[in-house]
Scaffold this motif. Structure first.
Motif, PDB file in Angstrom:
ATOM      1  N   MET A  84       0.823  -1.199   0.000  1.00 55.74           N
ATOM      2  CA  MET A  84       0.000   0.000   0.000  1.00 55.74           C
ATOM      3  C   MET A  84       0.858   1.249   0.000  1.00 55.74           C
ATOM      4  O   MET A  84       0.501   2.261  -0.622  1.00 55.74           O
ATOM      5  CB  MET A  84      -0.926  -0.007   1.229  1.00 55.74           C
ATOM      6  CG  MET A  84      -2.040   1.025   1.152  1.00 55.74           C
ATOM      7  SD  MET A  84      -3.192   0.672  -0.192  1.00 55.74           S
ATOM      8  CE  MET A  84      -3.712   2.331  -0.626  1.00 55.74           C
ATOM      9  N   GLY A  85       2.002   1.200   0.676  1.00 59.19           N
ATOM     10  CA  GLY A  85       2.916   2.346   0.646  1.00 59.19           C
ATOM     11  C   GLY A  85       3.414   2.642  -0.753  1.00 59.19           C
ATOM     12  O   GLY A  85       3.511   3.804  -1.165  1.00 59.19           O
ATOM     13  N   VAL A  86       3.746   1.593  -1.498  1.00 59.97           N
ATOM     14  CA  VAL A  86       4.187   1.764  -2.886  1.00 59.97           C
ATOM     15  C   VAL A  86       3.055   2.352  -3.724  1.00 59.97           C
ATOM     16  O   VAL A  86       3.257   3.269  -4.529  1.00 59.97           O
ATOM     17  CB  VAL A  86       4.639   0.412  -3.474  1.00 59.97           C
ATOM     18  CG1 VAL A  86       4.938   0.549  -4.969  1.00 59.97           C
ATOM     19  CG2 VAL A  86       5.873  -0.099  -2.743  1.00 59.97           C
ATOM     20  N   ILE A  87       1.841   1.831  -3.525  1.00 63.82           N
ATOM     21  CA  ILE A  87       0.689   2.323  -4.288  1.00 63.82           C
ATOM     22  C   ILE A  87       0.457   3.802  -4.022  1.00 63.82           C
ATOM     23  O   ILE A  87       0.237   4.595  -4.953  1.00 63.82           O
ATOM     24  CB  ILE A  87      -0.562   1.500  -3.926  1.00 63.82           C
ATOM     25  CG1 ILE A  87      -0.421   0.072  -4.448  1.00 63.82           C
ATOM     26  CG2 ILE A  87      -1.820   2.156  -4.498  1.00 63.82           C
ATOM     27  CD1 ILE A  87      -1.539  -0.851  -4.001  1.00 63.82           C
ATOM     28  N   VAL A  88       0.531   4.195  -2.759  1.00 65.68           N
ATOM     29  CA  VAL A  88       0.290   5.599  -2.411  1.00 65.68           C
ATOM     30  C   VAL A  88       1.354   6.500  -3.024  1.00 65.68           C
ATOM     31  O   VAL A  88       1.041   7.563  -3.585  1.00 65.68           O
ATOM     32  CB  VAL A  88       0.258   5.768  -0.877  1.00 65.68           C
ATOM     33  CG1 VAL A  88       0.291   7.244  -0.489  1.00 65.68           C
ATOM     34  CG2 VAL A  88      -0.989   5.116  -0.300  1.00 65.68           C
ATOM     35  N   VAL A 249       9.825  10.364  -5.766  1.00 69.13           N
ATOM     36  CA  VAL A 249       9.911   9.125  -5.002  1.00 69.13           C
ATOM     37  C   VAL A 249       9.357   7.947  -5.787  1.00 69.13           C
ATOM     38  O   VAL A 249       9.695   6.801  -5.518  1.00 69.13           O
ATOM     39  CB  VAL A 249       9.160   9.289  -3.658  1.00 69.13           C
ATOM     40  CG1 VAL A 249       7.663   9.384  -3.883  1.00 69.13           C
ATOM     41  CG2 VAL A 249       9.480   8.143  -2.713  1.00 69.13           C
ATOM     42  N   ARG A 250       8.542   8.212  -6.798  1.00 64.73           N
ATOM     43  CA  ARG A 250       7.974   7.112  -7.563  1.00 64.73           C
ATOM     44  C   ARG A 250       9.041   6.301  -8.272  1.00 64.73           C
ATOM     45  O   ARG A 250       8.816   5.156  -8.655  1.00 64.73           O
ATOM     46  CB  ARG A 250       6.954   7.638  -8.583  1.00 64.73           C
ATOM     47  CG  ARG A 250       7.560   8.343  -9.773  1.00 64.73           C
ATOM     48  CD  ARG A 250       6.485   8.935 -10.681  1.00 64.73           C
ATOM     49  NE  ARG A 250       7.070   9.490 -11.886  1.00 64.73           N
ATOM     50  CZ  ARG A 250       7.259   8.812 -12.998  1.00 64.73           C
ATOM     51  NH1 ARG A 250       6.909   7.542 -13.062  1.00 64.73           N
ATOM     52  NH2 ARG A 250       7.793   9.385 -14.058  1.00 64.73           N
ATOM     53  N   ASN A 251      10.248   6.871  -8.465  1.00 70.20           N
ATOM     54  CA  ASN A 251      11.330   6.165  -9.135  1.00 70.20           C
ATOM     55  C   ASN A 251      12.257   5.446  -8.162  1.00 70.20           C
ATOM     56  O   ASN A 251      13.260   4.865  -8.582  1.00 70.20           O
ATOM     57  CB  ASN A 251      12.147   7.155  -9.975  1.00 70.20           C
ATOM     58  CG  ASN A 251      11.318   7.806 -11.073  1.00 70.20           C
ATOM     59  OD1 ASN A 251      10.753   7.110 -11.901  1.00 70.20           O
ATOM     60  ND2 ASN A 251      11.229   9.117 -11.050  1.00 70.20           N
ATOM     61  N   ARG A 396      10.604  13.309  -0.386  1.00 66.61           N
ATOM     62  CA  ARG A 396       9.633  12.875   0.620  1.00 66.61           C
ATOM     63  C   ARG A 396       9.301  11.399   0.392  1.00 66.61           C
ATOM     64  O   ARG A 396       8.961  11.012  -0.726  1.00 66.61           O
ATOM     65  CB  ARG A 396       8.347  13.700   0.554  1.00 66.61           C
ATOM     66  CG  ARG A 396       8.529  15.139   0.978  1.00 66.61           C
ATOM     67  CD  ARG A 396       7.176  15.835   1.091  1.00 66.61           C
ATOM     68  NE  ARG A 396       6.391  15.325   2.203  1.00 66.61           N
ATOM     69  CZ  ARG A 396       6.459  15.811   3.454  1.00 66.61           C
ATOM     70  NH1 ARG A 396       7.281  16.815   3.733  1.00 66.61           N
ATOM     71  NH2 ARG A 396       5.711  15.302   4.403  1.00 66.61           N
ATOM     72  N   CYS A 397       9.378  10.610   1.443  1.00 64.23           N
ATOM     73  CA  CYS A 397       9.037   9.189   1.385  1.00 64.23           C
ATOM     74  C   CYS A 397       7.784   8.951   2.224  1.00 64.23           C
ATOM     75  O   CYS A 397       7.784   8.146   3.161  1.00 64.23           O
ATOM     76  CB  CYS A 397      10.199   8.335   1.895  1.00 64.23           C
ATOM     77  SG  CYS A 397      11.724   8.523   0.942  1.00 64.23           S
ATOM     78  N   ASP A 398       6.705   9.659   1.893  1.00 63.94           N
ATOM     79  CA  ASP A 398       5.514   9.654   2.723  1.00 63.94           C
ATOM     80  C   ASP A 398       4.838   8.285   2.764  1.00 63.94           C
ATOM     81  O   ASP A 398       4.524   7.760   3.835  1.00 63.94           O
ATOM     82  CB  ASP A 398       4.518  10.700   2.236  1.00 63.94           C
ATOM     83  CG  ASP A 398       5.049  12.121   2.382  1.00 63.94           C
ATOM     84  OD1 ASP A 398       5.909  12.334   3.249  1.00 63.94           O
ATOM     85  OD2 ASP A 398       4.601  13.004   1.629  1.00 63.94           O
ATOM     86  N   GLY A 399       4.560   7.712   1.586  1.00 61.23           N
ATOM     87  CA  GLY A 399       3.870   6.430   1.552  1.00 61.23           C
ATOM     88  C   GLY A 399       4.670   5.336   2.208  1.00 61.23           C
ATOM     89  O   GLY A 399       4.139   4.531   2.985  1.00 61.23           O
ATOM     90  N   PHE A 400       5.972   5.276   1.917  1.00 59.82           N
ATOM     91  CA  PHE A 400       6.818   4.253   2.521  1.00 59.82           C
ATOM     92  C   PHE A 400       6.870   4.415   4.035  1.00 59.82           C
ATOM     93  O   PHE A 400       6.752   3.438   4.784  1.00 59.82           O
ATOM     94  CB  PHE A 400       8.236   4.338   1.931  1.00 59.82           C
ATOM     95  CG  PHE A 400       9.211   3.409   2.588  1.00 59.82           C
ATOM     96  CD1 PHE A 400       9.247   2.066   2.234  1.00 59.82           C
ATOM     97  CD2 PHE A 400      10.092   3.863   3.556  1.00 59.82           C
ATOM     98  CE1 PHE A 400      10.137   1.193   2.849  1.00 59.82           C
ATOM     99  CE2 PHE A 400      10.989   3.011   4.171  1.00 59.82           C
ATOM    100  CZ  PHE A 400      11.014   1.666   3.811  1.00 59.82           C
ATOM    101  N   SER A 401       7.036   5.639   4.504  1.00 62.69           N
ATOM    102  CA  SER A 401       7.122   5.871   5.946  1.00 62.69           C
ATOM    103  C   SER A 401       5.808   5.537   6.640  1.00 62.69           C
ATOM    104  O   SER A 401       5.804   4.973   7.745  1.00 62.69           O
ATOM    105  CB  SER A 401       7.490   7.334   6.222  1.00 62.69           C
ATOM    106  OG  SER A 401       8.780   7.624   5.748  1.00 62.69           O
ATOM    107  N   SER A 402       4.685   5.866   6.002  1.00 64.73           N
ATOM    108  CA  SER A 402       3.397   5.499   6.572  1.00 64.73           C
ATOM    109  C   SER A 402       3.259   3.984   6.663  1.00 64.73           C
ATOM    110  O   SER A 402       2.731   3.448   7.641  1.00 64.73           O
ATOM    111  CB  SER A 402       2.262   6.074   5.725  1.00 64.73           C
ATOM    112  OG  SER A 402       1.002   5.682   6.220  1.00 64.73           O
TER     113      SER A 402
END
Length: 477
Positions: A84-88, A249-251, A396-402
């Motif tokens: 889900m972190g990757v998806i976000v 961050v998508r890359n 920013r690594c928001d999805g991964f950190s979440s």
């Protein structure tokens, strides 16, 4: 769902102000998510009780089903949090990266919550399979999608530290209020009324799920991702996102994002803190029902557990007013670390005389005073950690950190439940029945004491030491 559907004005946020206002705070960040927090509090406190006391699963596979089940499903849950972190992080829509998943998860949360309690009982194999599937449908799919994005809403709401601090207090107040409501209302009125009758449990949970659904919609429509809007102000929202800068961050792979996060000391301190605080807190939460029923009071007496929470945790209610002044005066890390030392003193009082209700209530009250800063500031800590990663690495690594944030909670939940159920099955816990209320042996009673107050006494000073690790940095209070 295609992005052009999300582009429709129907799905736009009802919040248009640049600064966070009263409507956004109380509809989007309080009333909206409080329903899911309440449901999760019910599950944390009573799903295992439903398994052990209502449907009598304690002896399945000689007790090893309930011992192994929590850790197995939580490992699966952790994997879906990573996904889900990757998806976000790779999701692009007009509505932001997190809010759309709040909307998508709402109906699935309601349905899967009911299925956790409504399953066939005639065939044991089918029943266990249903439990496994429904548990993963709720936690690994619906709750993962919701909570990954709910966790990000405060950090993404604004870069203004003052406004974000207010939201952190408000959002963490939900957990306190929901926990208090469940802890006081359920043992006093609800559990004595529904007893161990399965039909009553199912009807109750169906009503709770129905009430939750419209509240989640409020969270979606009355929140806004200002940080996302700011960071993407120069990006295109077309279906082809190839023109977004390569530094995005998508890359980055999850391994690369993890490496970026590890460059931030604040991020590392936060994650260590979360592991220790969640493990001790969850084991205490899971053990409270058993401790209050078999050590501190009598089974379903209607008042012991309610007093344990209501009187013991009453000082947390003052945290809404005292938390921010305390943190401004002492500094956030100082206030939180010192608070954990005070909390350790409170749990030590309980641990030394665990069967005396008055002494335990005093100790719990002291503990609650100490936990005021940490109870209300964890969302602000996450926001600071995400900003620090961006400051150190430029990304920013928001999805991964979440995802990591929620994985910590997920794995410690499974570990805490595994420890509790291992003790229940191996130390001789005797489940009650309609005809007989048993007496528990000394070993299981001592185990309940350790789970509820003992482990916290030893871990709280360690948590304080971890928080002092971040003192070298300048804080944004």
């Amino acid at each position: 769902m295609k992005r052009d559907i999300l582009d429709a004005k129907l799905f736009d946020s009802r919040i248009t102000q640049e600064n966070i206002g009263r409507k956004e705070r109380f509809l989007g960040y309080f009333l909206g998510p409080v329903s899911v927090v309440f449901l999760n509090s019910v599950l944390n406190n009573y799903l295992n009780v439903y398994y052990t006391d209502v449907v009598q699963l304690g002896n399945v596979w000689n007790g090893w089903f309930l011992t192994a089940f929590p850790i197995v499903v939580k490992i699966l849950d952790a994997l879906t949090f990573l996904l889900m972190g990757v998806i976000v992080d790779r999701f692009y829509s007009r509505q932001g990266i997190a809010r759309p998943w709040i909307l998508f998860s709402a109906p699935l949360l309601a349905v899967s919550f009911i299925l956790l309690f409504f399953f066939p009982s005639g065939n044991r194999g089918l029943m266990l399979l249903w439990i496994f599937i429904s548990y993963n449908l709720f936690y690994s799919v619906a709750y993962t999608a919701y909570n990954t994005c709910h966790t990000l809403l405060v950090p993404l709401s604004t870069r203004n530290q003052e406004q974000r601090g207010r939201l952190s207090v408000l959002t963490n107040m939900q957990g306190m209020m929901s926990g208090m409501l469940v802890a006081v209302m359920f043992p006093t009125f609800v559990i004595p009324a529904i007893g161990i009758e399965r039909r009553n449990w199912i009807m109750l949970m169906a009503c709770l799920a129905a009430a939750m659904f419209p509240c989640v919609l409020l969270e979606y429509f009355y929140t806004r991702e200002r940080v996302t809007e700011e960071s993407r102000s120069g990006e295109r929202w077309a279906a082809d996102v190839a023109e977004i800068p390569e530094t995005a961050v998508r890359n980055k792979t999850m391994k690369e994002q993890f490496g970026l996060c590890l460059k931030s000391r604040r991020w590392k301190v936060l994650m260590i803190y979360l592991v220790l605080s969640h493990l001790s807190g969850l084991l205490a939460s899971f053990g409270t029902f058993y401790y209050c029923n078999w050590v501190l009071g009598s089974y379903n007496d209607g008042y012991t557990q309610a007093l344990f929470y209501a009187v013991g945790n009453a000082p947390l209610g003052l945290g809404l007013f005292l938390c921010r002044p305390i943190c401004r005066k002492l500094g956030r890390q100082n206030a939180m670390a010192g608070g954990f030392l005070l909390a350790a003193a409170g749990t030590a009082v309980c641990f030394l005389n665990p069967g005396n209700l008055v002494v335990v209530l005093i100790g719990q009250a002291v503990k609650s005073v100490g936990l005021i800063p940490s109870t209300f500031m964890v969302s602000a800590m996450l926001g600071d950690a995400l900003d620090d990663v961006e400051a150190v690495t430029g990304i920013r690594c928001d999805g991964f950190s979440s995802s990591v944030y929620n994985i910590v909670f997920t794995i410690t939940t499974g570990l805490a439940m595994c420890i509790l159920n291992l003790g229940l099955t191996q130390l001789g816990y005797a489940a009650p029945s309609a005809a007989k209320i048993p007496v528990q042996n000394d070993a299981i009673q001592n185990f309940f004491i350790f789970c509820t107050v003992g482990l916290q006494t030893f871990l709280y000073p360690v948590i304080a030491a971890v928080l002092f690790m971040d003192k070298g940095r300048k804080k944004s209070e």
